[in-house]
Write an enzyme that holds these catalytic residues in place. Structure first.
Site, PDB file in Angstrom:
ATOM      1  N   HIS A  41      11.094   3.443   8.853  1.00 21.94           N
ATOM      2  CA  HIS A  41      10.849   3.094  10.243  1.00 21.94           C
ATOM      3  C   HIS A  41      12.052   3.511  11.054  1.00 21.94           C
ATOM      4  O   HIS A  41      13.180   3.184  10.704  1.00 21.94           O
ATOM      5  CB  HIS A  41      10.564   1.599  10.369  1.00 21.94           C
ATOM      6  CG  HIS A  41       9.287   1.206   9.700  1.00 21.94           C
ATOM      7  ND1 HIS A  41       9.250   0.517   8.513  1.00 21.94           N
ATOM      8  CD2 HIS A  41       8.003   1.471  10.034  1.00 21.94           C
ATOM      9  CE1 HIS A  41       7.982   0.352   8.158  1.00 21.94           C
ATOM     10  NE2 HIS A  41       7.199   0.926   9.052  1.00 21.94           N
ATOM     11  N   ASP A  55       8.483   5.005   2.558  1.00 19.41           N
ATOM     12  CA  ASP A  55       8.334   4.659   3.964  1.00 19.41           C
ATOM     13  C   ASP A  55       9.661   4.768   4.710  1.00 19.41           C
ATOM     14  O   ASP A  55      10.719   4.767   4.087  1.00 19.41           O
ATOM     15  CB  ASP A  55       7.845   3.202   4.040  1.00 19.41           C
ATOM     16  CG  ASP A  55       6.921   2.973   5.203  1.00 19.41           C
ATOM     17  OD1 ASP A  55       6.872   3.831   6.098  1.00 19.41           O
ATOM     18  OD2 ASP A  55       6.256   1.926   5.222  1.00 19.41           O
ATOM     19  N   ARG A  86      -3.377  -2.143  -1.509  1.00 17.93           N
ATOM     20  CA  ARG A  86      -4.493  -2.018  -0.573  1.00 17.93           C
ATOM     21  C   ARG A  86      -5.785  -2.080  -1.354  1.00 17.93           C
ATOM     22  O   ARG A  86      -5.919  -1.405  -2.381  1.00 17.93           O
ATOM     23  CB  ARG A  86      -4.423  -0.687   0.181  1.00 17.93           C
ATOM     24  CG  ARG A  86      -3.234  -0.616   1.111  1.00 17.93           C
ATOM     25  CD  ARG A  86      -3.223   0.666   1.896  1.00 17.93           C
ATOM     26  NE  ARG A  86      -1.974   0.763   2.646  1.00 17.93           N
ATOM     27  CZ  ARG A  86      -1.588   1.828   3.328  1.00 17.93           C
ATOM     28  NH1 ARG A  86      -2.375   2.893   3.374  1.00 17.93           N
ATOM     29  NH2 ARG A  86      -0.448   1.840   3.974  1.00 17.93           N
ATOM     30  N   LYS A  94      -1.046   9.375  15.147  1.00 17.14           N
ATOM     31  CA  LYS A  94      -0.191   9.930  14.087  1.00 17.14           C
ATOM     32  C   LYS A  94      -0.391  11.420  13.890  1.00 17.14           C
ATOM     33  O   LYS A  94      -1.411  11.979  14.293  1.00 17.14           O
ATOM     34  CB  LYS A  94      -0.460   9.188  12.783  1.00 17.14           C
ATOM     35  CG  LYS A  94      -1.922   9.201  12.368  1.00 17.14           C
ATOM     36  CD  LYS A  94      -2.144   8.418  11.071  1.00 17.14           C
ATOM     37  CE  LYS A  94      -3.605   8.541  10.647  1.00 17.14           C
ATOM     38  NZ  LYS A  94      -3.842   8.269   9.255  1.00 17.14           N
ATOM     39  N   CYS A 101       5.773  -2.319   7.404  1.00 19.69           N
ATOM     40  CA  CYS A 101       6.284  -2.442   8.772  1.00 19.69           C
ATOM     41  C   CYS A 101       6.824  -3.828   9.107  1.00 19.69           C
ATOM     42  O   CYS A 101       7.967  -3.934   9.582  1.00 19.69           O
ATOM     43  CB  CYS A 101       5.235  -2.047   9.793  1.00 19.69           C
ATOM     44  SG  CYS A 101       4.022  -0.883   9.205  1.00 19.69           S
ATOM     45  N   HIS A 123       6.840   5.250  12.460  1.00 23.29           N
ATOM     46  CA  HIS A 123       6.574   5.007  11.029  1.00 23.29           C
ATOM     47  C   HIS A 123       6.383   6.371  10.389  1.00 23.29           C
ATOM     48  O   HIS A 123       5.699   7.218  10.959  1.00 23.29           O
ATOM     49  CB  HIS A 123       5.272   4.231  10.806  1.00 23.29           C
ATOM     50  CG  HIS A 123       5.084   3.010  11.651  1.00 23.29           C
ATOM     51  ND1 HIS A 123       5.011   1.747  11.127  1.00 23.29           N
ATOM     52  CD2 HIS A 123       4.921   2.859  12.991  1.00 23.29           C
ATOM     53  CE1 HIS A 123       4.811   0.873  12.095  1.00 23.29           C
ATOM     54  NE2 HIS A 123       4.744   1.518  13.241  1.00 23.29           N
ATOM     55  N   GLN A 150       5.204   3.521  -1.438  1.00 23.04           N
ATOM     56  CA  GLN A 150       5.240   4.379  -0.270  1.00 23.04           C
ATOM     57  C   GLN A 150       6.695   4.727   0.012  1.00 23.04           C
ATOM     58  O   GLN A 150       7.543   3.849  -0.008  1.00 23.04           O
ATOM     59  CB  GLN A 150       4.692   3.579   0.912  1.00 23.04           C
ATOM     60  CG  GLN A 150       3.673   4.314   1.704  1.00 23.04           C
ATOM     61  CD  GLN A 150       3.200   3.484   2.876  1.00 23.04           C
ATOM     62  OE1 GLN A 150       3.740   2.441   3.209  1.00 23.04           O
ATOM     63  NE2 GLN A 150       2.169   3.973   3.511  1.00 23.04           N
TER      64      GLN A 150
HETATM   65 ZN    ZN Z   1       5.166   1.121   9.182  1.00 22.79          ZN
END
Ligand code: ZN
Ligand code: ZN
Length: 636
Positions: free
Chosen positions: A380, A378, A358, A459, A329, A506, A376
């Site tokens: 946004h 991902d 992580r 979420k 992010c 996200h 990921q």
């Molecule tokens: Zn994010």
């Protein structure tokens, strides 16, 4: 006394729930346990001390609470069987677990003993002993369990904590327990003891090591059969085993939780990434890539420093503190802030295959499914508040169409504000109700997970169901009003000013590529569909004089973008076919004297052989590969 049950109210003067259900023709043998005003209650326990209207619920094996009661009762049966066979064994505790139950005993047991205990359990079940509750005083319970030191310890604890003491009796066996239980031992129709393990009393290594016996039980015989089949099948499909056999990846002590991808694994991963890119570019997404190391101040501003630090790794550059990104992010936000933004470019959908790290405890690491570094998929999405619901719906639909490609069923769960979070309650109210409106408007069945949201927003999580019926959490859509605030994100609105704050969404579809590959391996049992398989075609030579011919056919396939390999070893053809089958390739082509580009014998994974020309074979594969693209509305 009045009882409200399934929306109806009844007057009842009898003693137990069993009586109540029977006298109103509501009884069924599938009902295992009751709940009265929110407290679990044995069907046969007297209804004393209630006034007014009782709220009654009942549970069967289909309910979590029914299962718990069933399995916990099975643990009592296990303890009874052990006491019959080994009277000197001391009994500790026996709870239900997510699949089955265990009981801890102070006695050494062998695998052979398990068989005997299981047989004795079947006897206890056959005797169909009534299970009766006894309320006990402190003194009486001390007397009753005078020969059971572990129970005596528990009695002291329960007494100190102010609990009422109770015990349950079935035949000659009595156990200190809060309950509830099934009405009798005969409810259990199938039981299997799974394994032995060591377990410290109260989980404390300073205490004595006890013997833990694990078991599983069911109300129907077929259910045990299905369960055992599922366990066997899951073992065969274990992605760690198949990953080694198919040469996809390996794991090494030198990097616990970090995956070593082999060539074939990378091929598979790249196919998934290419597919993702096609789908996302077609849906208006851009792609960015941001650094994996970013300075401490950025993580303080994002809130990760205060709310996510335990999961992060850190490093220093020139004596300055940096963190390895656990999420993408802040990187995406810096790209957003690299120039002024306008409502005209909204929704701005910025995708990223971000490598995140992580920290996971070493005890929970599990193959590809639980790792410490993963990619990921991902993205946004920055948009106006009026656009957010539409955008979330688009994401939910996109996830649904991608999962259809893999044949995954799924359900969604909405996770709400956690204890540890940023932002005001008003903002959380707004975000949570928006997500719930979306799932309602899309007519999705959903479950609420209280307190399980990300620290910056609630979420929607997607839980997919694989061929064995196991569920995995993969995709997520998170709605966030907080990060835009913390990073002071703005855009130019229709009024020409920058006094506007975008909303941030996200989202991921695969979740983690590592995990998704692990799930796919087990879902397909390593037999990937043609479009995904790292090796699609294997060409086998009958004799050395056929090698050139096989190579020329293989090269033509590779030229057309197919993935082909050869086996030119000096082995019998049946042995080579067998090896190619173990590699789970989609098609095997044996090249001998009679075979040519005009006429090939194509053998599929089911062992069926079809004659066709190379051109026809290529057309056939092209068609097969286009299928997944069609599902997501692409040409391929
Ligand atoms: Zn994010
Ligand atoms: Zn019990």
């Amino acid at each position: 006394m009045k009882i409200r049950y399934n929306g109806k109210e009844y007057v009842f003067d009898g003693k137990t729930i069993e009586e109540f259900l029977k006298s109103n023709n509501l009884w069924s043998n599938e009902i295992l346990v009751a709940e009265i005003n929110g407290t679990k209650w044995d069907l046969t326990r007297p209804l004393t001390g209630f006034t007014g209207t009782i709220e009654l619920k009942t549970y069967t094996f289909d309910d979590e609470k029914g299962k718990q009661t069933f399995w916990h009762t099975s643990a009592h049966i296990l303890a009874q069987a052990v006491k019959r066979l080994f009277p000197h064994a001391k009994i500790a505790i026996g709870p239900s677990i997510s699949e089955g139950f265990y009981y801890d005993f102070d006695i050494k047991l062998s695998e052979d003993d398990l068989k005997k205990i299981e047989e004795e359990m079947k006897k206890v079940i056959k005797e169909n002993l009534k299970i009766e509750r006894m309320e006990l005083s402190y003194d009486k319970s001390k007397k009753m369990f005078k020969d059971e030191p572990y129970k005596l310890e528990l009695i002291e604890d329960f007494n100190n904590e102010g609990y009422k003491l109770s015990a349950y009796k079935q035949g000659e066996f009595v156990d200190l327990c809060q309950g509830p239980h099934l009405p009798s031992t005969g409810y259990v129709k199938a039981v299997k003891l799974i394994k032995l393990a060591g377990a410290y009393w109260r989980g404390d290594a300073r205490n004595k090591m006890l013997t833990r016996v694990y078991g599983i039980s069911f109300p129907k015989k077929e259910m045990l059969k299905e369960y055992l089949y599922r366990i066997e099948e899951a073992k065969k499909r274990d992605h760690r085993k198949l990953g080694r056999e198919l040469d996809l990846f390996s794991l090494h002590e030198e990097g616990p939780g970090f995956v070593f991808w082999h060539h074939k694994g990378i091929v598979l991963r790249n196919i998934l990434m290419d597919f993702w890119r096609k789908v996302h570019y077609a849906n208006g997404y851009q792609e960015v890539s941001t650094p994996i190391i970013l300075c401490k101040e950025l993580w303080i501003q994002s809130g990760h420093w205060d709310h996510y630090k335990d999961n992060m790794y850190f490093t220093k550059i020139d004596d300055k503190d940096y963190a390895i990104k656990p999420m993408n992010c802040p990187g995406g936000i810096l790209v957003y802030k690299s120039r002024p933004r306008s409502y005209k470019e909204f929704p701005l959908k910025m995708g990223e295959f971000g490598l995140v790290h992580r920290h996971e405890l070493s005890g929970v690491l599990h193959g590809l499914l639980r790792v410490r570094a993963f990619i990921q998929d991902d993205a946004h999405i920055f948009c106006e508040e009026e656009q957010m619901k539409h955008e979330i719906k688009q994401v939910v639909k996109l996830v649904g169409s991608v999962y259809k490609v893999f044949g995954f069923q799924y359900h969604v769960e909405v996770s709400t504000r956690p204890e540890d979070r940023v932002g005001s309650n008003e903002i959380w109210d707004k975000a949570e109700s928006a997500l719930i409106e979306v799932v309602k408007e899309l007519n999705l069945e959903y479950k609420i997970n209280e307190g399980d949201g990300a620290f910056y927003g609630p979420k929607i999580d997607f839980h997919i169901k694989d061929t064995l019926g196991r569920t995995w959490q993969c995709a997520t859509v998170q709605l966030d009003f907080n990060m835009p605030e913390r990073f002071n994100l703005t855009y130019m609105g229709r009024d020409g000013t920058y006094n506007h704050r975008p909303v941030m969404i996200h989202r991921t579809v695969y979740g983690s590529l590592e995990r998704f590959v692990g799930i796919l391996i087990e879902h397909y049992a390593g037999k990937f569909p043609l479009w995904l398989n790292p090796v699609q075609v294997k060409l086998l030579s009958v004799a050395d004089r056929h090698i050139e011919k096989a190579k020329s056919i293989g090269e033509k396939l590779v030229e057309k973008g197919f993935r082909a390999e050869y086996d030119f070893e000096n082995l019998s053809i049946s042995k080579k076919v067998r090896n190619a089958e173990l590699e789970k390739v989609n098609y095997i082509i044996v090249i001998g004297d009679k075979d040519s580009e005009e006429s090939l014998a194509i053998r599929n994974r089911e062992g069926k052989v079809e004659k066709m020309s190379l051109q026809q074979f290529i057309e056939k594969m092209k068609k097969e590969i286009a299928e997944p693209y069609k599902i997501v509305g692409l040409k391929g």
